[in-house]
Design an enzyme around this catalytic site. Sequence first.
Site, PDB file in Angstrom:
ATOM      1  N   TYR A   1       0.346 118.291  26.961  1.00 16.23           N
ATOM      2  CA  TYR A   1       0.819 117.895  25.624  1.00 16.23           C
ATOM      3  C   TYR A   1       2.263 117.383  25.696  1.00 16.23           C
ATOM      4  O   TYR A   1       2.703 116.607  24.868  1.00 16.23           O
ATOM      5  CB  TYR A   1       0.680 119.059  24.649  1.00 16.23           C
TER       6      TYR A   1
ATOM      7  N   LYS B   1       6.503 118.424  18.083  1.00 17.37           N
ATOM      8  CA  LYS B   1       5.862 119.303  17.103  1.00 17.37           C
ATOM      9  C   LYS B   1       6.726 120.539  16.820  1.00 17.37           C
ATOM     10  O   LYS B   1       6.709 121.070  15.707  1.00 17.37           O
ATOM     11  CB  LYS B   1       4.465 119.723  17.578  1.00 17.37           C
TER      12      LYS B   1
HETATM   13  N1  NAD Z   1      -6.542 114.966  16.885  1.00 18.07           N
HETATM   14  C1  NAD Z   1      -6.115 116.170  17.176  1.00 18.07           C
HETATM   15  O1  NAD Z   1      -6.701 116.864  17.998  1.00 18.07           O
HETATM   16  C2  NAD Z   1      -4.907 116.738  16.474  1.00 18.07           C
HETATM   17  C3  NAD Z   1      -4.688 118.128  16.537  1.00 18.07           C
HETATM   18  C4  NAD Z   1      -3.569 118.654  15.886  1.00 18.07           C
HETATM   19  C5  NAD Z   1      -2.694 117.820  15.218  1.00 18.07           C
HETATM   20  N2  NAD Z   1      -2.932 116.472  15.191  1.00 18.07           N
HETATM   21  C6  NAD Z   1      -1.967 115.632  14.457  1.00 18.07           C
HETATM   22  O2  NAD Z   1      -2.617 115.032  13.364  1.00 18.07           O
HETATM   23  C7  NAD Z   1      -1.867 113.869  12.994  1.00 18.07           C
HETATM   24  C8  NAD Z   1      -2.820 112.711  12.801  1.00 18.07           C
HETATM   25  O3  NAD Z   1      -3.406 112.343  14.017  1.00 18.07           O
HETATM   26  P1  NAD Z   1      -4.949 112.040  14.187  1.00 18.07           P
HETATM   27  O4  NAD Z   1      -5.446 112.939  15.249  1.00 18.07           O
HETATM   28  O5  NAD Z   1      -5.618 112.000  12.886  1.00 18.07           O
HETATM   29  O6  NAD Z   1      -4.944 110.590  14.880  1.00 18.07           O
HETATM   30  P2  NAD Z   1      -4.821 109.126  14.217  1.00 18.07           P
HETATM   31  O7  NAD Z   1      -4.532 108.224  15.366  1.00 18.07           O
HETATM   32  O8  NAD Z   1      -6.011 108.847  13.413  1.00 18.07           O
HETATM   33  O9  NAD Z   1      -3.557 109.245  13.268  1.00 18.07           O
HETATM   34  C9  NAD Z   1      -2.240 109.027  13.706  1.00 18.07           C
HETATM   35  C10 NAD Z   1      -1.600 108.122  12.684  1.00 18.07           C
HETATM   36  O10 NAD Z   1      -0.231 107.903  12.974  1.00 18.07           O
HETATM   37  C11 NAD Z   1       0.055 106.580  12.539  1.00 18.07           C
HETATM   38  N3  NAD Z   1       1.309 106.087  13.086  1.00 18.07           N
HETATM   39  C12 NAD Z   1       1.708 106.039  14.396  1.00 18.07           C
HETATM   40  N4  NAD Z   1       2.925 105.459  14.467  1.00 18.07           N
HETATM   41  C13 NAD Z   1       3.297 105.141  13.185  1.00 18.07           C
HETATM   42  C14 NAD Z   1       4.429 104.524  12.606  1.00 18.07           C
HETATM   43  N5  NAD Z   1       5.469 104.071  13.343  1.00 18.07           N
HETATM   44  N6  NAD Z   1       4.454 104.363  11.263  1.00 18.07           N
HETATM   45  C15 NAD Z   1       3.435 104.775  10.486  1.00 18.07           C
HETATM   46  N7  NAD Z   1       2.332 105.365  10.979  1.00 18.07           N
HETATM   47  C16 NAD Z   1       2.262 105.547  12.317  1.00 18.07           C
HETATM   48  C17 NAD Z   1      -1.145 105.792  13.037  1.00 18.07           C
HETATM   49  O11 NAD Z   1      -1.231 104.527  12.397  1.00 18.07           O
HETATM   50  C18 NAD Z   1      -2.279 106.736  12.651  1.00 18.07           C
HETATM   51  O12 NAD Z   1      -2.713 106.456  11.339  1.00 18.07           O
HETATM   52  C19 NAD Z   1      -0.823 113.673  14.090  1.00 18.07           C
HETATM   53  O13 NAD Z   1       0.399 114.225  13.647  1.00 18.07           O
HETATM   54  C20 NAD Z   1      -1.390 114.487  15.241  1.00 18.07           C
HETATM   55  O14 NAD Z   1      -0.385 114.912  16.124  1.00 18.07           O
HETATM   56  C21 NAD Z   1      -4.015 115.923  15.799  1.00 18.07           C
END
Ligand code: NAD
Length: 276
Positions: free
Chosen positions: A163, A170
Amino acid sequence: MGLFDGKKGLIVGVANDHSIAWAIAQYVMAEGGECGFTHLPDRPDDKRQRNRRRVALLTDKAEKARFLVPMDVTNDAQIGEVMKTAADEFGQIDFLLHSVAFAPLEDLKVDTIRTSREGFKLAMEISAYSLIAVAGAASEIMNDGGSMVTMTYFGGEKAVPGYNVMGVCKAALYSIVKYLAFDLGPRQIRVNAVSAGPLRTLAGRGAGVDDMLTLYEQMAPLGRNITHEEVGRAGGFLLSDMSGGITGEILHVDAGYNMMGSPGRMVDQYREQVAP
Ligand SMILES: NC(=O)c1ccc[n+]([C@@H]2O[C@H](COP(=O)([O-])OP(=O)(O)OC[C@H]3O[C@@H](n4cnc5c(N)ncnc54)[C@H](O)[C@@H]3O)[C@@H](O)[C@H]2O)c1
């Protein structure tokens, strides 16, 4: 009666139908909430506007989706434009979902000790500072008693191999949640985080979710991975009045993985392998 009847808010972070933000937005809208959406701006040379189109495919069909506008969280002018659109459409808002993270792959894929200065700055700006920028702007048009939620992962609390720099981001994000919860407390605006277990999404793939899915199945007390719908409901809970009185918290939606103090039932499998 829906949980979000009469409520309006902003959803930041939908990239496609796998996005966690979309899972939460679907729950909010099914409960009567009206949502304004943002998408990552398309590059000027992308005539097909792929980023916008992927999100529009979803929002065009959603009865409660009110607008879809571009916003790069590194751009204060764009953040201001989004808030203006939200104010024109809604007057005041009641909730904000921030579900955004990014780190350059060349920094995410190396040990933390090899993180570049520029990669670190960019990852921190997009994945942590952006909550301050967006929450600050949104607070100007938010009703007192509103709610803000961001998305985090356990790798910000403990070291999770793979990670890497995102874990550092985070950790900062969670600290920001607590300080914003303090700042906005006098207005009864709450700020919380959902810590989700691994889910297959665009960002998830970059952060090595595939390996984690197997680990969670074996180690989590529930013996399985979580679903998008479960995160959707938990995010909706924190965005709604149901969670009144809760602020500055991390709500883990991870089948219980984070509270284990040993590899759990994996130990039995190991025993069977070494001493059949
Ligand atoms: N997928 C997992 O396993 C998981 C687990 C825990 C937390 N998360 C967190 O959930 C959140 C969403 O991620 P996700 O998994 O839905 O993936 P995702 O790729 O669908 O979402 C990430 C989003 O961040 C946006 N983004 C990136 N750079 C950007 C910028 N400069 N300006 C505006 N938007 C921007 C992308 O366009 C996208 O919509 C993140 O914070 C991720 O760390 C994900």
